[in-house]
Design an enzyme around this catalytic site. Structure first.
Site, mmCIF file in Angstrom:
data_model
loop_
_atom_site.group_PDB
_atom_site.id
_atom_site.type_symbol
_atom_site.label_atom_id
_atom_site.label_comp_id
_atom_site.label_asym_id
_atom_site.label_seq_id
_atom_site.Cartn_x
_atom_site.Cartn_y
_atom_site.Cartn_z
ATOM 1 N N THR A 21 -61.582 93.574 24.766
ATOM 2 C CA THR A 21 -60.645 94.584 25.495
ATOM 3 C C THR A 21 -59.347 93.546 25.926
ATOM 4 O OG1 THR A 21 -62.132 96.249 26.499
ATOM 5 C CG2 THR A 21 -59.937 95.740 27.893
ATOM 6 N N SER A 68 -67.265 95.920 21.245
ATOM 7 C CA SER A 68 -68.813 94.868 21.676
ATOM 8 C C SER A 68 -69.629 96.271 21.301
ATOM 9 C CB SER A 68 -68.789 93.868 22.419
ATOM 10 O OG SER A 68 -68.357 94.315 23.450
HETATM 11 C C1 SIN Z 1 -64.691 95.612 27.019
HETATM 12 O O1 SIN Z 1 -64.057 94.595 26.225
HETATM 13 O O2 SIN Z 1 -64.522 95.555 28.500
HETATM 14 C C2 SIN Z 1 -64.674 96.901 26.212
HETATM 15 C C3 SIN Z 1 -65.564 97.017 24.873
HETATM 16 C C4 SIN Z 1 -65.520 95.859 24.732
HETATM 17 O O3 SIN Z 1 -67.071 95.203 25.126
HETATM 18 O O4 SIN Z 1 -65.919 95.592 23.578
#
Ligand code: SIN
Length: 320
Positions: A21, A68
């Site tokens: 994110t 991720s």
């Molecule tokens: C995030 O980064 O908060 C959610 C998506 C991810 O883990 O890539």
């Protein structure tokens, strides 16, 4: 007040982008349509934070750009090799990694267990996409760079810097699915905090038995399944996995997130004992959280799985 003197030359660090994110875009809340993780490049993230360039000379490399939730052995191997490559260069004093929050704790623990340098690896992330009005990524990335160049983080291995806190790879976990202050190190607490340009530490991570482990080749990551014990758990998933064909598709290890103090439903336990009799390594964690006084000093089930995979690979290499 006179401006803080800028050291010359500036310390040199590398920032490796993996997605998340922090590199995501959305028109609004990440839970709304239009949100995507891992869109912007690490160069674009750094360009938005001019303060970083006043603290350090930055090299940037895009290792991956994924959500991720899709993290796995192949990216981990690539990432660990790039970290080792950069840190082997004398002028590079640390590595920062931008990552998604969802599996950050697994990647951090993996990198911690394979780490062979005094130079720190600092992971950071964000709960709000880069395009949000109130994005938390820029501050977290700036803080991660502060931690990376701080003399106080030498020898800490892989650490996570999020929301002004410094967390150790062993204990950190994502504890909130929406809040910006999403990470916790449970009852042990964080290692320290970011205080302006400085890093204040109040404890150091404990040594990790068996570390540093070798970095697995991409094709050598063993299958290790994670199972929950729960009301009605009957062991059928494990029995099916043990019947997979060819035999090489069967798990080499299992981690059980047991109830309470690591107890397991009797029917699942019977399946585990059968698997163990066929040579499968089984380790118990607790679905409640870190097992107090448990194996490896209270590792969560997902981190115990990372450790077991590395132990199996190291055992294989040792026996070759
Ligand atoms: C995030 O980064 O908060 C959610 C998506 C991810 O883990 O890539």
């Amino acid at each position: 007040m006179s401006p803080r003197p800028v050291p010359n030359p500036l310390p040199e660090i590398v920032v490796l982008g993996t997605g998340g994110t922090i590199a995501g875009t959305a028109t609004g809340d990440p839970s709304l349509p239009g949100y995507a993780a891992g869109v912007l490049s690490v160069d674009a993230l750094l360009k938005d934070i001019p303060a970083v360039g006043r603290l350090a000379t930055i090299h940037a490399e895009q290792v991956a750009n994924i959500d991720s939730k899709d993290m796995g052995g192949a990216v981990w191997t690539h990432l660990a090799l790039r970290v080792a490559h950069w840190l082997s260069q004398p002028q590079i004093c640390a590595c920062v990694i931008t990552h998604g929050t969802d599996t950050l704790e697994e990647t951090a623990y993996f990198l911690h267990l394979v780490h062979r340098s005094d130079k720190p690896v600092v992971l950071t992330a964000a709960m709000r996409p880069a395009t949000a009005l109130d994005a938390d990524g820029p501050q977290n990335l700036l803080d991660a760079v502060r931690a990376a160049i701080s003399p106080n983080t030498l020898g800490l291995g892989a650490i996570c810097v999020l929301h002004g806190r410094v967390h150790g790879a062993h204990d950190v976990t994502k504890a909130q699915s929406r809040a910006v202050d999403a990470f916790s190190s449970g009852e042990r607490g964080s290692l320290g905090r970011v205080s302006g340009d400085s890093i204040d530490l109040w404890r150091h991570p404990a040594p990790e038995p068996g570390a540093p482990f070798p970095v697995p080749n991409p094709a050598d990551w063993p299958r290790v399944d994670l199972l929950f014990s729960h009301a009605g758990a009957d062991g059928a998933l494990l029995r099916d996995a043990m019947a997979a064909s060819p035999a090489s598709a069967r798990p080499r290890g299992i981690v059980i997130a047991g109830t309470g103090n690591g107890t397991v439903h009797q029917h699942l336990e019977a399946a585990i004992l059968d698997a163990q009799a066929k040579g499968v390594r089984a380790e118990i964690a607790s679905r409640v959280g870190p097992l107090q006084g448990g194996l490896f000093d209270g590792l969560s089930a997902v981190k115990l799985r990372v450790r077991l995979m590395l132990e199996l690979v190291a055992g294989n290499r040792g026996s070759q």
